[in-house]
Every structure is written in C-alpha cells, then in structure tokens.
Design an enzyme around this catalytic site. Sequence first.
Site, PDB file in Angstrom:
ATOM      1  CD  GLU A   1      11.258  -4.152  -7.522  1.00 31.19           C
ATOM      2  OE1 GLU A   1      11.071  -2.929  -7.426  1.00 31.19           O
ATOM      3  OE2 GLU A   1      10.340  -5.001  -7.391  1.00 31.19           O
TER       4      GLU A   1
ATOM      5  CE1 TYR B   1      10.979  -0.996   0.029  1.00 32.12           C
ATOM      6  CE2 TYR B   1      11.530  -0.113  -2.143  1.00 32.12           C
ATOM      7  CZ  TYR B   1      10.635  -0.247  -1.098  1.00 32.12           C
ATOM      8  OH  TYR B   1       9.412   0.352  -1.158  1.00 32.12           O
TER       9      TYR B   1
ATOM     10  CD1 TRP C   1      12.979  -0.305  -9.141  1.00 31.57           C
ATOM     11  CD2 TRP C   1      13.123   1.474  -7.810  1.00 31.57           C
ATOM     12  NE1 TRP C   1      12.526  -0.673  -7.897  1.00 31.57           N
ATOM     13  CE2 TRP C   1      12.613   0.393  -7.060  1.00 31.57           C
ATOM     14  CE3 TRP C   1      13.309   2.710  -7.180  1.00 31.57           C
ATOM     15  CZ2 TRP C   1      12.277   0.509  -5.718  1.00 31.57           C
ATOM     16  CZ3 TRP C   1      12.985   2.817  -5.826  1.00 31.57           C
ATOM     17  CH2 TRP C   1      12.469   1.727  -5.119  1.00 31.57           C
TER      18      TRP C   1
ATOM     19  CE1 TYR D   1      -0.699   8.598  -7.697  1.00 26.83           C
ATOM     20  CE2 TYR D   1      -0.164   6.269  -7.854  1.00 26.83           C
ATOM     21  CZ  TYR D   1       0.097   7.528  -7.345  1.00 26.83           C
ATOM     22  OH  TYR D   1       1.143   7.725  -6.471  1.00 26.83           O
TER      23      TYR D   1
ATOM     24  CG  HIS E   1      -3.092   5.322  -3.589  1.00 27.06           C
ATOM     25  ND1 HIS E   1      -2.302   5.267  -2.451  1.00 27.06           N
ATOM     26  CD2 HIS E   1      -2.237   5.374  -4.641  1.00 27.06           C
ATOM     27  CE1 HIS E   1      -1.027   5.290  -2.802  1.00 27.06           C
ATOM     28  NE2 HIS E   1      -0.958   5.349  -4.127  1.00 27.06           N
TER      29      HIS E   1
ATOM     30  CB  CYS F   1       5.897   1.849  -1.033  1.00 27.56           C
ATOM     31  SG  CYS F   1       6.055   3.398  -1.943  1.00 27.56           S
TER      32      CYS F   1
ATOM     33  NE  ARG G   1       6.323   5.241   2.375  1.00 28.12           N
ATOM     34  CZ  ARG G   1       6.027   6.070   1.369  1.00 28.12           C
ATOM     35  NH1 ARG G   1       4.889   6.733   1.368  1.00 28.12           N
ATOM     36  NH2 ARG G   1       6.859   6.214   0.364  1.00 28.12           N
ATOM     37  CB  SER G   2       2.143   4.896   0.038  1.00 22.51           C
ATOM     38  OG  SER G   2       1.691   5.424  -1.182  1.00 22.51           O
ATOM     39  CG  ASN G   3       0.071  -1.100  -2.413  1.00 19.71           C
ATOM     40  OD1 ASN G   3      -0.340  -2.171  -2.006  1.00 19.71           O
ATOM     41  ND2 ASN G   3       0.949  -1.033  -3.383  1.00 19.71           N
ATOM     42  CG  ASP G   4       0.094   2.514  -8.526  1.00 19.02           C
ATOM     43  OD1 ASP G   4      -1.035   2.091  -8.825  1.00 19.02           O
ATOM     44  OD2 ASP G   4       0.903   2.932  -9.378  1.00 19.02           O
TER      45      ASP G   4
ATOM     46  NE  ARG H   1       6.218 -13.941  20.736  1.00 15.55           N
ATOM     47  CZ  ARG H   1       6.312 -14.828  21.736  1.00 15.55           C
ATOM     48  NH1 ARG H   1       5.873 -16.066  21.563  1.00 15.55           N
ATOM     49  NH2 ARG H   1       6.836 -14.474  22.902  1.00 15.55           N
TER      50      ARG H   1
ATOM     51  CG  ASN I   1       4.090  -3.871  -4.048  1.00 15.45           C
ATOM     52  OD1 ASN I   1       3.193  -3.016  -4.138  1.00 15.45           O
ATOM     53  ND2 ASN I   1       5.362  -3.579  -4.300  1.00 15.45           N
TER      54      ASN I   1
END
Length: 318
Positions: A62, A148, A84, A263, A261, A200, A220-223, A180, A231
């Site tokens: 990936e 991505y 995917w 599930y 989160h 994500c 922003r969002s994570n299983d 930076r 990740n």
Amino acid sequence: MSKNEQQYLDLCRYILEEGRRKEDRTGTGTISIFGYQMRFDLQEGFPLLTTKRIPFRLIVSELLWFLKGDTNLRYLLQHNNHIWDEWGFQKWVESAEYNGPDMTDFGIRSQQDEEFNKVYQEQLAIYQEKVLQDDDFAQKFGDLGNVYGKQWRSWEGADGEVYDQIQYIIDEIKRNPDSRRLLCNAWSASEIKNQQLPPCHYAFQFYVANGKLSCMFNMRSNDVFLGLPFNIASYALLTHLIAHECGLEVGELIYTGADVHIYSNHIEQVEKQLLREPRELPSLKLNEQVKSVFDFSMNDIELVGYHPHGPIKAPVAV
C-alpha cells in the site's frame, strides 16, 4: 514489555472506558473519543503490533502504491492486497453499468446474512478479476479518484502547477534539514467530491534533530482496531525509507488523532486482544543498494524477528 505497543493497548482501554456512543456514516456505530496523541520511539523497534498478527506485506504494497502516485486498485490486486477493494467495488455497484444482484449496504448485510455474503463474495470476485484483466473497466471502476497517491505526488495548486510533495520533502531535508516546512497535505477541499474515500490520514510533517528523522502524522478519523495498526506501521516505514535516502537515523513517530473510535462490531475483538501479552518488537531491514525512496520494491523491504500472537478478524465498515 514494549512501551510502543502498550500505549496502543492503553488507548483501546481508554476508548472502551471513556468513549461516547456515536452514529457514523457507515451505519455501524462507534465508541469514540476526540483528540489523542501517542509517541513511538523508532529506535526501540519497528512498531508493528504483536498482540495480533498484522500482515506487513499489505502495509508495504500500500505504501509503495502511494509513493508511485497511483490511485488504481490494479497494482494492489497484483500484489494480493485487498484492503481497498470495498471502495472500488462500491463505485461499480452504484453505477449505471452494474446489472447484478442488489448490493445496497453490502458492508453491513454481508455481516448479517450468510446467504447474501455468498452472493457478495461472488460479485466481489468478478469485480477483482475485471480490474485485473479489463483495461477499460479498471480505468472506470478501479480508480479511486484523487486519493493519497495523487495528492502526495501530483498536488494540483490554485496556480495551475502540479507539485510533488514527497520529492520536495526529500530535497528540502537534504538542503535545509532545519526547515519547518517538511510537510505533506493530502486534504484538498476541492477534491473531496472526486475521492472514493476522503483522506483519513490527511497530513504529515518531518523533523530533523541530532541526525535523526522524526515524523508526526494527523488523522481526522481513525478505526482503532483495524486501521490504526496499519497507519502506525505505514508511517514508521515511510520514515525509515526517507531517513535511508537522506542518510539519517530514525527518531520518533508521533500520532495525532481527532475522532478516534472503535466500531461497535469490533468490541469483542478488542477485548480479546487486550488479554494478550505484548512480545518483542521486530526490526526493519532495507536493501542498502537502493538509494531512492521511489525505487524500492517489495523484495527490498524485510521484517526481521516478528513473532506475534495469531490474527483477530473483524469486518471493515464501508
């Protein structure tokens, strides 16, 4: 016990104990917290979970897919990577060209109805074969939009120019390691409508100090059960690859999550994992003959000393 892995397990416990029940886009439901950070010392070992087996080769293929700037599933399928597939499959079954059995809410129905799951698997297999063998079909339904790979390697600016963010980061580390601005952004408001799944992990930044390269990535969002272990390992691998090209050691990997989160249909699996004792982390071995991040192949990246507990399966929320 690995501090790197223990903090992931602590996050799982914290969500189960302190998280809020929330509805979500997939209709599955989650237990969620907002705002969390973890720091992984990459000198301690490669941060791949040992309390359940994580398929490292899928992480490698990936990441190489991202680095190629590719957005089509064909490359992943050629490497037996199916993480995917559901998003490409959704694009096909929701199109006017699909004339097979009704696949509405296939993600949830396939978990609840054994007979439907058989039909779903048959249609998914047809989809996968078409992406692999049919160029026109792959172009229409194998491409996930400007996800991505496109954003990392071919960012289109308001000025009409195209920017290779990864190449910029590498060049800047070599000429100005104290910069930076070693930043890659995958979130583009104008592109969301053209993405099968908006990013994500939407941004990451590098930092050089004392001859070591560190990375912070933002989500922003994570299983947490299925996604986060991938990740963490993926950004650890990316840090190793860029450090390798730039002649640096690896430092820290820092994770910052927003909506973090579990599930509702993963709770039993998480509780099972929490009963397991972490084992020694593996190490990473790169082919020293490969000099550029973009020239690495699957055979140039090796995981050494990985002896995890067995896998724990859970359904993907689409």
